[in-house]
Design a protein around this motif. Structure first.
Motif, PDB file in Angstrom:
ATOM      1  N   THR A 192       5.708  11.264   1.582  1.00 44.68           N
ATOM      2  CA  THR A 192       5.864  10.025   0.878  1.00 44.68           C
ATOM      3  C   THR A 192       6.246  10.327  -0.635  1.00 44.68           C
ATOM      4  OG1 THR A 192       3.880   9.306   2.176  1.00 44.68           O
ATOM      5  CG2 THR A 192       4.094   8.114  -0.137  1.00 44.68           C
ATOM      6  N   THR A 248       4.250   3.817   4.099  1.00 43.21           N
ATOM      7  CA  THR A 248       2.972   3.895   5.125  1.00 43.21           C
ATOM      8  C   THR A 248       3.378   5.108   6.203  1.00 43.21           C
ATOM      9  OG1 THR A 248       3.397   2.274   6.837  1.00 43.21           O
ATOM     10  CG2 THR A 248       2.147   1.705   4.722  1.00 43.21           C
ATOM     11  N   PRO A 249       2.762   5.497   7.181  1.00 48.04           N
ATOM     12  CA  PRO A 249       2.778   6.365   8.191  1.00 48.04           C
ATOM     13  C   PRO A 249       4.065   5.592   8.970  1.00 48.04           C
ATOM     14  CG  PRO A 249       0.892   6.713   7.777  1.00 48.04           C
ATOM     15  CD  PRO A 249       1.203   5.711   6.914  1.00 48.04           C
ATOM     16  N   THR A 250       3.814   4.031   9.351  1.00 50.49           N
ATOM     17  CA  THR A 250       4.827   3.295  10.217  1.00 50.49           C
ATOM     18  C   THR A 250       6.141   2.980   9.433  1.00 50.49           C
ATOM     19  OG1 THR A 250       3.688   1.280   9.538  1.00 50.49           O
ATOM     20  CG2 THR A 250       2.931   2.822  11.379  1.00 50.49           C
ATOM     21  N   THR A 251       6.153   3.418   8.248  1.00 53.68           N
ATOM     22  CA  THR A 251       7.570   3.084   7.537  1.00 53.68           C
ATOM     23  C   THR A 251       8.795   3.718   8.248  1.00 53.68           C
ATOM     24  OG1 THR A 251       6.369   2.639   5.455  1.00 53.68           O
ATOM     25  CG2 THR A 251       8.651   3.060   5.447  1.00 53.68           C
ATOM     26  N   THR A 272       9.838   7.614  12.057  1.00 54.72           N
ATOM     27  CA  THR A 272       8.938   6.996  10.977  1.00 54.72           C
ATOM     28  C   THR A 272       8.485   7.948  10.076  1.00 54.72           C
ATOM     29  OG1 THR A 272       6.824   7.394  12.231  1.00 54.72           O
ATOM     30  CG2 THR A 272       7.787   5.243  12.861  1.00 54.72           C
TER      31      THR A 272
END
Length: 83
Positions: free
Chosen positions: A14, A29-32, A70
């Motif tokens: 990040t 975020t982890p889903t980005t 992701t």
């Protein structure tokens, strides 16, 4: 309490994404996915991977770096190589 490897790897990924693309870490975020971050294309993905490799002092497997979709998947990959 010490930070787990998964927390450490997500934090590292990040921080580097935020730095590389000039975005707030709070938006990552982890889903980005790459399409969510302005400027994150195939060329800049290579630069991002190089920066991560420099940070952890290890070379990540090229094929696997191209497969991640992701931020969370990238953090999982990095986690495997954290000291």
């Amino acid at each position: 309490m010490s930070e787990s490897h998964s927390e450490r790897s997500l934090s590292l990924v990040t921080r580097i994404i935020a730095s590389e693309f000039g975005v707030s870490a709070a938006l990552i975020t982890p889903t980005t996915v790459a399409g969510d971050v302005l400027g994150w294309d195939s060329f800049s993905h290579g630069s991002l991977i190089l920066e991560l490799e420099n940070e952890i002092g290890k070379t990540l497997p090229l094929e696997r770096t191209l497969e991640v979709q992701t931020v969370g998947e990238l953090a999982q990959l990095v986690e495997e190589f954290l000291p």
